[in-house]
Design a protein around this motif. Structure first.
Motif, PDB file in Angstrom:
ATOM      1  N   ARG A  43     -93.111  12.777  24.860  1.00 59.15           N
ATOM      2  CA  ARG A  43     -92.229  13.896  25.195  1.00 59.15           C
ATOM      3  C   ARG A  43     -93.040  14.781  26.144  1.00 59.15           C
ATOM      4  N   MET A  45     -93.463  17.771  28.823  1.00 57.19           N
ATOM      5  CA  MET A  45     -92.880  19.050  29.203  1.00 57.19           C
ATOM      6  C   MET A  45     -93.596  19.571  30.450  1.00 57.19           C
ATOM      7  N   ILE A  72     -88.894  17.170  29.957  1.00 60.92           N
ATOM      8  CA  ILE A  72     -88.373  18.527  29.803  1.00 60.92           C
ATOM      9  C   ILE A  72     -88.941  19.348  30.951  1.00 60.92           C
ATOM     10  N   ARG A 119     -84.036  17.541  29.525  1.00 64.40           N
ATOM     11  CA  ARG A 119     -83.722  18.930  29.203  1.00 64.40           C
ATOM     12  C   ARG A 119     -84.270  19.822  30.299  1.00 64.40           C
ATOM     13  N   LYS A 145     -91.021  27.718  23.367  1.00 69.01           N
ATOM     14  CA  LYS A 145     -90.530  26.461  23.953  1.00 69.01           C
ATOM     15  C   LYS A 145     -91.374  25.274  23.499  1.00 69.01           C
ATOM     16  N   GLN A 148     -90.152  24.595  20.093  1.00 69.72           N
ATOM     17  CA  GLN A 148     -88.807  24.028  20.144  1.00 69.72           C
ATOM     18  C   GLN A 148     -88.827  22.553  20.541  1.00 69.72           C
ATOM     19  N   TYR A 149     -89.564  22.231  21.592  1.00 68.65           N
ATOM     20  CA  TYR A 149     -89.524  20.870  22.141  1.00 68.65           C
ATOM     21  C   TYR A 149     -90.608  19.945  21.601  1.00 68.65           C
ATOM     22  N   PRO A 151     -93.651  19.047  22.687  1.00 67.34           N
ATOM     23  CA  PRO A 151     -94.104  18.049  23.662  1.00 67.34           C
ATOM     24  C   PRO A 151     -95.422  17.407  23.224  1.00 67.34           C
TER      25      PRO A 151
END
Length: 184
Positions: A43, A45, A72, A119, A145, A148-149, A151
């Motif tokens: 993931r 970001m 993201i 996203r 963030k 939330q994500y 990463p």
């Protein structure tokens, strides 16, 4: 004899240029941030201050997406103070700023679709104004963030000069790095 002098001059120039490049790399590359070896099912970001900053790594974003990674993109401003290059014909500076921010937002959404970004978040902090805000205002958003994500990889500018010295660039990068290192 002239050929030897030219050769020695060019050779000296080449050595000088290589030395400069080596020095610059040592000033910009931060080897304390761990590198991931396998970029699959990550993931990732990307944290940038402006729409259009993603151009610095658009190929990386697309490649990571094609390899099956989640991407993201977070930008802090709408880029409303950039140059219009004649795209917007507006004499009123406030209307120009608003229209440019709308145009940059629309462009970034299109780029996000083209690159396959999963996203995309475009925040509404003032363009070229991050330096005027308290560190906590930006750092809290970055921390939120990241929470939330979640990463596994964070990508942003370097925190020393931010690609070319723009305060929005190096401050966003600096705060992102600080939050990342605090959460490790």
């Amino acid at each position: 004899m002239v050929s030897i002098n030219i050769f020695l001059s060019l050779f000296s120039l080449a050595i000088f240029i290589l030395g400069c490049l080596w020095f610059l790399r040592s000033r910009l590359q931060d080897d304390s941030i761990p590198a991931a070896e396998d970029f699959t099912k990550e993931r990732v970001m990307f944290v940038f201050p402006h729409p259009d900053d993603e151009i610095t790594c658009a190929g990386t974003i697309k490649t990571l997406k094609l390899q099956g990674n989640e991407t993201i993109l977070l930008t802090f401003t709408r880029g409303e103070l950039g140059t219009t290059n004649g795209l917007i014909d507006e004499a009123d500076p406030i209307a120009l700023k608003m229209k440019l921010g709308q145009l940059r937002t629309k462009e970034l959404k299109s780029v996000g679709e083209l690159l396959g970004i999963d996203r995309l978040e475009i925040l509404d902090f003032p363009d070229s104004g991050i330096k005027d805000l308290p560190r906590s205002a930006i750092a809290e958003v970055i921390e939120e963030k990241i929470q939330q994500y979640q990463p596994t990889i964070l990508i942003t500018y370097d925190d020393r000069i931010g690609f070319y010295g723009h305060p929005d660039h190096y401050l966003t990068a600096r705060y992102t790095k600080e939050i990342f290192l605090q959460q490790r």
